[in-house]
Enzyme design. Structure first.
Site, mmCIF file in Angstrom:
data_model
loop_
_atom_site.group_PDB
_atom_site.id
_atom_site.type_symbol
_atom_site.label_atom_id
_atom_site.label_comp_id
_atom_site.label_asym_id
_atom_site.label_seq_id
_atom_site.Cartn_x
_atom_site.Cartn_y
_atom_site.Cartn_z
ATOM 1 N N ILE A 170 0.839 -1.208 0.000
ATOM 2 C CA ILE A 170 0.000 0.000 0.000
ATOM 3 C C ILE A 170 0.871 1.254 0.000
ATOM 4 C CG2 ILE A 170 -1.661 1.353 1.337
ATOM 5 C CD1 ILE A 170 -2.819 -1.300 2.354
ATOM 6 N N ALA A 205 2.403 1.780 -3.442
ATOM 7 C CA ALA A 205 1.445 2.282 -4.426
ATOM 8 C C ALA A 205 1.007 3.710 -4.121
ATOM 9 C CB ALA A 205 0.222 1.363 -4.474
ATOM 10 N N GLU A 206 0.907 4.044 -2.840
ATOM 11 C CA GLU A 206 0.393 5.355 -2.455
ATOM 12 C C GLU A 206 1.418 6.467 -2.647
ATOM 13 O OE1 GLU A 206 -2.505 6.335 -1.644
ATOM 14 O OE2 GLU A 206 -3.621 4.502 -1.210
ATOM 15 N N SER A 207 2.646 6.249 -2.180
ATOM 16 C CA SER A 207 3.618 7.348 -2.185
ATOM 17 C C SER A 207 5.024 6.934 -2.590
ATOM 18 C CB SER A 207 3.694 7.961 -0.782
ATOM 19 O OG SER A 207 4.321 7.040 0.113
ATOM 20 N N TYR A 246 -5.857 0.205 -8.870
ATOM 21 C CA TYR A 246 -5.199 0.275 -7.562
ATOM 22 C C TYR A 246 -5.189 -1.096 -6.892
ATOM 23 C CZ TYR A 246 -4.423 1.657 -2.675
ATOM 24 O OH TYR A 246 -3.942 1.773 -1.393
#
Length: 252
Positions: free
Chosen positions: A58, A61-63, A148
């Site tokens: 996560i 993928a997020e940052s 996502y």
């Protein structure tokens, strides 16, 4: 994909589900120390009984593990927490990697529990909100959300490498070297609604309020139409009575 009992897939000892008393914890209470991001993921995984590979996926993928990342929508930090969500999770500084990862892990653990360990639905809720998951009965038909879920699942299965940087974990509001404690009373009333109601609660309220308004407008419209109809019926009845032969004879 589903996780049975939300087990840790990378060898971390299974822990009992967090007791309800932890739900409103404030991460600023943690003592100052330093730790690598890998160590932070490990600790978060142990505390919230979430697979470490999932948390890392996560964050990737997020940052891409950037503690200073800020999205156009205002999401902040490693796991891209929205300010309101961060406050609900007890995060006082979303750009603090420790608080952010702990908060993000706490949130995904709540989603996993809500969807009985179904990782795909939990990820969809993390990205698009649980309201949309419930609205569409599964992963919402949003291209971003669908991509996502696929991306994070691939990262989780393949594994990702975390930067080896160490971070200072300084508790916000805790006195250090004589620094004063920040008073929470100043912002208490300003943030009280945000503490009591989540963004999803706000959306539900708006939806409910809109439906009530529509219902009231429809009822008012029907009442007006009924009054107009009654007025017309009364007028026509009066005209018929006025010009009827019987009435004319009586008047004559």
């Amino acid at each position: 994909m589903k996780v049975n009992a939300i087990q840790n897939t990378d060898g971390v000892e299974q822990q009992k589900m967090i007791p309800e008393v932890r739900q409103k914890e404030d991460f600023s209470s943690y003592l100052p120390t330093t730790a690598s991001m890998e160590e932070i993921f490990t600790e978060a995984s142990k505390i919230y009984n979430v697979p470490k590979n999932l948390i890392k996926a996560i964050a990737k993928a997020e940052s891409d593990f950037n503690p200073n990342a800020t999205s156009r929508a205002g999401a902040q930090g490693v796991m891209q927490l929205m300010p309101g969500t961060a406050r609900e999770l007890g995060v006082t500084d979303s750009y603090d990697p420790y608080q952010n990862i702990m908060g993000g892990t706490k949130y995904i653990s709540q989603m996993l529990e809500k969807y009985n360990g179904n990782i795909s639905l939990a990820l969809a809720a993390y990205n698009a909100g649980s309201n949309n998951v419930e609205k569409y009965g599964g992963i919402p038909p949003f291209e971003e959300t669908q991509n996502y879920v696929v991306k994070v699942t691939r990262y989780m299965n393949e594994g990702v490498e975390v930067p080896g940087t160490s971070y200072s974990i300084n508790a916000a509001g805790v006195p250090q070297s004589g620094a004063p404690v920040q008073k929470k009373e100043e912002s208490y009333y300003q943030n009280i609604l945000e503490q009591l109601f989540s963004y999803e609660d706000y959306l539900e309220f708006i939806d409910m309020y809109t439906k009530i308004q529509d219902t009231q407008k429809e009822a008012l419209k029907e009442e007006q139409e009924k009054q107009e109809s009654d007025t017309k019926d009364s007028y026509y009845a009066y005209q018929e009575l006025k010009y009827s032969p019987v009435v004319m004879n009586l008047l004559g």
